[in-house]
Structures are given as structure tokens and as C-alpha cells.
Design a protein around this motif. Sequence first.
Motif, PDB file in Angstrom:
ATOM      1  N   ALA A  37       0.825  -1.206   0.000  1.00 37.25           N
ATOM      2  CA  ALA A  37       0.000   0.000   0.000  1.00 37.25           C
ATOM      3  C   ALA A  37       0.862   1.259   0.000  1.00 37.25           C
ATOM      4  CB  ALA A  37      -0.932  -0.007   1.215  1.00 37.25           C
ATOM      5  N   ALA A  38       1.953   1.229   0.752  1.00 36.58           N
ATOM      6  CA  ALA A  38       2.831   2.398   0.816  1.00 36.58           C
ATOM      7  C   ALA A  38       3.697   2.548  -0.428  1.00 36.58           C
ATOM      8  CB  ALA A  38       3.721   2.294   2.062  1.00 36.58           C
ATOM      9  N   LEU A  39       3.916   1.446  -1.144  1.00 38.47           N
ATOM     10  CA  LEU A  39       4.770   1.476  -2.338  1.00 38.47           C
ATOM     11  C   LEU A  39       3.987   1.707  -3.628  1.00 38.47           C
ATOM     12  CD1 LEU A  39       7.192  -1.491  -1.531  1.00 38.47           C
ATOM     13  CD2 LEU A  39       7.776   0.944  -1.596  1.00 38.47           C
ATOM     14  N   VAL A  40       2.659   1.768  -3.559  1.00 38.89           N
ATOM     15  CA  VAL A  40       1.852   1.918  -4.771  1.00 38.89           C
ATOM     16  C   VAL A  40       2.292   3.106  -5.637  1.00 38.89           C
ATOM     17  CG1 VAL A  40      -0.453   2.628  -5.564  1.00 38.89           C
ATOM     18  CG2 VAL A  40      -0.200   0.642  -4.089  1.00 38.89           C
ATOM     19  N   PRO A  41       2.533   4.295  -5.075  1.00 35.63           N
ATOM     20  CA  PRO A  41       2.913   5.416  -5.939  1.00 35.63           C
ATOM     21  C   PRO A  41       4.189   5.154  -6.752  1.00 35.63           C
ATOM     22  CG  PRO A  41       2.264   6.221  -3.784  1.00 35.63           C
ATOM     23  CD  PRO A  41       2.363   4.733  -3.663  1.00 35.63           C
ATOM     24  N   VAL A  42       5.211   4.590  -6.117  1.00 34.24           N
ATOM     25  CA  VAL A  42       6.466   4.369  -6.835  1.00 34.24           C
ATOM     26  C   VAL A  42       6.348   3.186  -7.797  1.00 34.24           C
ATOM     27  CG1 VAL A  42       7.480   2.906  -5.026  1.00 34.24           C
ATOM     28  CG2 VAL A  42       8.962   4.163  -6.569  1.00 34.24           C
ATOM     29  N   LEU A  43       5.607   2.147  -7.423  1.00 36.75           N
ATOM     30  CA  LEU A  43       5.420   1.005  -8.322  1.00 36.75           C
ATOM     31  C   LEU A  43       4.627   1.407  -9.565  1.00 36.75           C
ATOM     32  CD1 LEU A  43       4.587  -1.812  -5.737  1.00 36.75           C
ATOM     33  CD2 LEU A  43       6.734  -1.487  -6.979  1.00 36.75           C
ATOM     34  N   LYS A  44       3.585   2.194  -9.373  1.00 40.70           N
ATOM     35  CA  LYS A  44       2.762   2.648 -10.495  1.00 40.70           C
ATOM     36  C   LYS A  44       3.580   3.508 -11.445  1.00 40.70           C
ATOM     37  CE  LYS A  44      -1.656   5.009 -11.360  1.00 40.70           C
ATOM     38  NZ  LYS A  44      -1.150   6.137 -12.142  1.00 40.70           N
ATOM     39  N   ALA A  45       4.376   4.417 -10.888  1.00 45.22           N
ATOM     40  CA  ALA A  45       5.197   5.283 -11.732  1.00 45.22           C
ATOM     41  C   ALA A  45       6.279   4.494 -12.459  1.00 45.22           C
ATOM     42  CB  ALA A  45       5.824   6.385 -10.874  1.00 45.22           C
ATOM     43  N   SER A 149      -3.902  -6.129  11.456  1.00 49.38           N
ATOM     44  CA  SER A 149      -4.189  -4.714  11.236  1.00 49.38           C
ATOM     45  C   SER A 149      -3.050  -3.822  11.736  1.00 49.38           C
ATOM     46  CB  SER A 149      -5.503  -4.329  11.943  1.00 49.38           C
ATOM     47  OG  SER A 149      -6.591  -5.058  11.425  1.00 49.38           O
ATOM     48  N   VAL A 150      -2.543  -4.145  12.922  1.00 48.65           N
ATOM     49  CA  VAL A 150      -1.460  -3.340  13.499  1.00 48.65           C
ATOM     50  C   VAL A 150      -0.183  -3.485  12.666  1.00 48.65           C
ATOM     51  CG1 VAL A 150       0.046  -3.083  15.506  1.00 48.65           C
ATOM     52  CG2 VAL A 150      -2.421  -3.409  15.819  1.00 48.65           C
ATOM     53  N   THR A 151       0.117  -4.709  12.235  1.00 54.46           N
ATOM     54  CA  THR A 151       1.310  -4.942  11.429  1.00 54.46           C
ATOM     55  C   THR A 151       1.205  -4.248  10.079  1.00 54.46           C
ATOM     56  OG1 THR A 151       1.549  -7.087  12.485  1.00 54.46           O
ATOM     57  CG2 THR A 151       2.843  -6.716  10.504  1.00 54.46           C
ATOM     58  N   TYR A 152       0.020  -4.274   9.483  1.00 54.96           N
ATOM     59  CA  TYR A 152      -0.232  -3.576   8.221  1.00 54.96           C
ATOM     60  C   TYR A 152       0.141  -2.097   8.360  1.00 54.96           C
ATOM     61  CZ  TYR A 152      -2.980  -1.837   4.202  1.00 54.96           C
ATOM     62  OH  TYR A 152      -3.388  -1.228   3.055  1.00 54.96           O
ATOM     63  N   ALA A 153      -0.347  -1.452   9.428  1.00 53.77           N
ATOM     64  CA  ALA A 153      -0.063  -0.032   9.627  1.00 53.77           C
ATOM     65  C   ALA A 153       1.428   0.210   9.868  1.00 53.77           C
ATOM     66  CB  ALA A 153      -0.885   0.494  10.805  1.00 53.77           C
ATOM     67  N   ALA A 154       2.056  -0.636  10.682  1.00 55.11           N
ATOM     68  CA  ALA A 154       3.478  -0.467  10.978  1.00 55.11           C
ATOM     69  C   ALA A 154       4.328  -0.652   9.730  1.00 55.11           C
ATOM     70  CB  ALA A 154       3.901  -1.458  12.063  1.00 55.11           C
ATOM     71  N   LEU A 157       4.122   2.415   7.510  1.00 55.24           N
ATOM     72  CA  LEU A 157       4.955   3.506   8.036  1.00 55.24           C
ATOM     73  C   LEU A 157       6.434   3.244   7.769  1.00 55.24           C
ATOM     74  CD1 LEU A 157       3.169   4.167  11.451  1.00 55.24           C
ATOM     75  CD2 LEU A 157       3.170   5.649   9.432  1.00 55.24           C
ATOM     76  N   TYR A 158       6.873   1.998   7.954  1.00 52.57           N
ATOM     77  CA  TYR A 158       8.265   1.627   7.667  1.00 52.57           C
ATOM     78  C   TYR A 158       8.625   1.946   6.226  1.00 52.57           C
ATOM     79  CZ  TYR A 158      11.522  -1.705   5.567  1.00 52.57           C
ATOM     80  OH  TYR A 158      12.495  -2.289   4.786  1.00 52.57           O
ATOM     81  N   CYS A 159       7.732   1.579   5.305  1.00 49.27           N
ATOM     82  CA  CYS A 159       8.019   1.810   3.892  1.00 49.27           C
ATOM     83  C   CYS A 159       8.058   3.294   3.567  1.00 49.27           C
ATOM     84  CB  CYS A 159       6.973   1.122   3.023  1.00 49.27           C
ATOM     85  SG  CYS A 159       7.179  -0.657   2.972  1.00 49.27           S
ATOM     86  N   GLY A 160       7.182   4.066   4.212  1.00 50.74           N
ATOM     87  CA  GLY A 160       7.214   5.503   3.993  1.00 50.74           C
ATOM     88  C   GLY A 160       8.540   6.115   4.423  1.00 50.74           C
ATOM     89  N   VAL A 161       9.027   5.709   5.583  1.00 48.71           N
ATOM     90  CA  VAL A 161      10.321   6.213   6.068  1.00 48.71           C
ATOM     91  C   VAL A 161      11.449   5.744   5.162  1.00 48.71           C
ATOM     92  CG1 VAL A 161      11.968   6.094   7.969  1.00 48.71           C
ATOM     93  CG2 VAL A 161       9.524   6.357   8.450  1.00 48.71           C
ATOM     94  N   ALA A 162      11.415   4.466   4.759  1.00 53.97           N
ATOM     95  CA  ALA A 162      12.462   3.934   3.888  1.00 53.97           C
ATOM     96  C   ALA A 162      12.495   4.657   2.546  1.00 53.97           C
ATOM     97  CB  ALA A 162      12.238   2.436   3.686  1.00 53.97           C
ATOM     98  N   ARG A 163      11.324   4.969   2.004  1.00 50.03           N
ATOM     99  CA  ARG A 163      11.281   5.720   0.743  1.00 50.03           C
ATOM    100  C   ARG A 163      11.860   7.107   0.912  1.00 50.03           C
ATOM    101  NH1 ARG A 163       5.616   6.201  -1.633  1.00 50.03           N
ATOM    102  NH2 ARG A 163       6.818   7.420  -3.150  1.00 50.03           N
ATOM    103  N   ASP A 164      11.553   7.764   2.021  1.00 47.69           N
ATOM    104  CA  ASP A 164      12.106   9.097   2.274  1.00 47.69           C
ATOM    105  C   ASP A 164      13.625   9.063   2.386  1.00 47.69           C
ATOM    106  OD1 ASP A 164       9.679  10.382   2.201  1.00 47.69           O
ATOM    107  OD2 ASP A 164       9.349  10.311   4.367  1.00 47.69           O
ATOM    108  N   LEU A 165      14.158   7.922   2.843  1.00 44.63           N
ATOM    109  CA  LEU A 165      15.608   7.780   2.972  1.00 44.63           C
ATOM    110  C   LEU A 165      16.269   7.381   1.653  1.00 44.63           C
ATOM    111  CD1 LEU A 165      15.822   5.974   6.437  1.00 44.63           C
ATOM    112  CD2 LEU A 165      16.333   8.370   5.925  1.00 44.63           C
ATOM    113  N   GLY A 166      15.467   7.188   0.610  1.00 48.50           N
ATOM    114  CA  GLY A 166      16.017   6.927  -0.711  1.00 48.50           C
ATOM    115  C   GLY A 166      16.088   5.469  -1.120  1.00 48.50           C
TER     116      GLY A 166
END
Length: 399
Positions: A37-45, A149-154, A157-166
Motif C-alpha cells: 500500500a505504501a509502495l503503490v505510488p512508486v510502483l505505479k510510476a 491490522s497493526v502490522t499492516y499499519a506499521a 509507516l516503515y516503507c514511507g520512512v524507507a522511501r524518504d531515505l532513498g
Amino acid sequence: MPPETVPMPRGMRADFAASWPVAAAFLAIGIYWGSFAALVPVLKARVGASDAEFGVAMLVAAVGALMAMWVAARIDAALGRRALPAMTAVLALAFLLPGLATTVWAFALAMLCASCASGALDVLMNARLSEVERRTGRSLMSLNHGLFSVTYAASALYCGVARDLGFGPVVILAALGLVSLMLIRAQTRLTVERPPAGADEAGRRGLALLPTVLLGFIILLAYLAEQGTEGWSALYLERGLGARASGGALGPALLGLTMGFGRIFGQTLVARIGEVGLMRGGALLAACGGLLAALAPTIWIAYLGFALLGLGISVIGPMAYALAGRDCTDAGRARTIAEISVIGYFGFFIGPPIIGFLSEAYGLGTAFGAIGFSILIVPLVLLPLYLRQRAGKLISLRR
């Protein structure tokens, strides 16, 4: 975190310890779908997909998941206690494929493989957890679905931070693969009770047709409400109540958070009021939440409505799985879980379009009111019919 260090009530700590080998599979699926879910924008592009092409790829993925659910019982029969760790390993490998895809059709094929692995693992882990419930006498579905559900959210968030780090998708997903390997080790400790060699075909089918359909439709209504609200609540808040972008995003976020909370702490309630009582209470709470959101005069009232909706629907699906596993035969458990899963998961696919059609004709407020009323079908129609079948000893095909 090991079970003995988790700050939980004593009963919940014991529940967590009892279900830990199977809970590892719930965590694995939560990890991968949260990251996706967090990687959808980069995968789609990366594959250059239009919105329509991406939608087709996700439809292919949905078909793959449903196909795998149908054959999950055969995988279970063939692999036995090795089925859960084997499918978790396949899931870890399959979810690397979307990150490697560079064209739309390669991405669609990659998602087909990943969803097949996820669909099969979904059935297997619910069937295994049902076996643990029967063996231990504990109701564990709500807790384990809450952990998902909790793991999904965590993971998101991990993927969002990892993407921000490049970091790119392949590196992110490969790192999650290492976590999956540790979870597989926990799954190997699970003891699986195999059905007798002479189990007849009727015994292997588990539930009769009508009880299977009733439980499947209970799950379908819960998933329809969940997915429909996730897809349209932000638009409702922004277009209907004047919320800003961040305020609109809080609608689906509240739904997800309250669903995780409701499932984990529903674990303490189910020990007191049972699965049926929890389903009834959850359905009534969800119906009130949907109607409150539909009639909300302000954003804050709508937020409260979506929070109540999330709390209510969070327990309906897990409790339906618990009833199915408890009432069917040992030999037919995997098959029964597969059948109600296939029916139930149609709710994920039809939820957003149904809300869209109702919104076009009557407005989004009316659409969310319809969600509230539809959930009332569970305690008023479907659940009483199922309990009547149980009382009449018409549940199992095995006499």
C-alpha cells in the motif's frame, strides 16, 4: 516482541502465546500488504501505468487470490504441517516480483503471483488458527486479525520512512523478506492434527451449503463496509463536509486504527460474551456508526461515526471464521474456511463500486447510511438463520 514481554492482560498474554506460531502468518501477510500500500505510488510510476491500467492489474491480482483460496485445501492436504511455512516463504519471494516489474503486464503478472500466495496463506492461517482454538478451547480469531491490522499499519509507516531515505522497492521488500524468514521459524513449531485416513468425502466438506453461504455473506457484508468506507470516506469528508486534504485522510485512518484496536481488545470481550454476542454487539455498533457518519452535521461527528463503524465491523469477520472452524468437522476445516473466504472477499471488490453507484444516484451521505442499514442484516437475518441451522443439527454434512 516475545509473548512474555508484551504488556497485556494475563488472559490475552496466554492467548498470544497459544496462537504465536499461527500469528506469525498473520504478521507476514500484514507486512506485505502494508508495504505494498505504501509502495503503490512508486510502483505505479515505475511501470508507467495509467489509473485504468493499474486498476486492471489489481483486478488480475484479486482473481488470483480467489483462485488460490479455492485450491488452498488441496495444498493443506498435500503439505500438512509444512503448508504454512511453505506458503509464507512463497509469499516472501512473490512479493519481490512487483518491485522488479518494469512494464504494466509484467506488473500484473507479478501481482497475480503475489496474490495467489497471499490468498492461499490467508485460508491456511485461518484454518490453522481454528485448529488451535478447538485444541485449546480459546477464542483467538479477534486477536490475530488485530495483529494483522497493526502490522499492516506499521509496515506502511516503515516503507514511507524507507522511501524518504532513498531506498527502492526491491531493497525495502528484500528487508521484509528477512523478517519473514524469522516468522517462518516460529511457524515450524506448530503441531497439526491430521484427519483420519478414512475420512469420507462428506466429512471433508465440513459445513453444509446453507451455513457456509450464511457465514460467507456475514463476512461479505463486513468487508463491503470496510472497503467501501476506506475508498470513499475521504471524499465524503472533503466534498460533503468541507475537510481539507489532511482532514479527509483522517477518515480512512480512523477506520483502520479503530479496527485494529477493536480486534485486539475484542479478544477480552469474547471470553465474556462469546462469538455470537460479540458479532451482534459489533454489528449494532457499526450500524450506528454508519448512520451517524451519514447524518453528521460536522466533521467531528463524522469522525466519531467512522470510528464507531471501524470498532463494530472489526470483530464480525474474525468471529464468523471462529464459528465456521468450531462447527465444521476437523477434516473439512480448510475447505470450509476456503469456501466462506471466497464468498466474503467479494465484499472487498463490490464495496467501492456499490458506494459509487449509490453516491451517483443519491449522494454519499445516503450511501454511508445504506452501509449502516446493510450491517443490520447480520444480527437480524443471517446470524439467526445460522443459529437455527446449528440448533437443528443441520450444520455439518457429517452425521
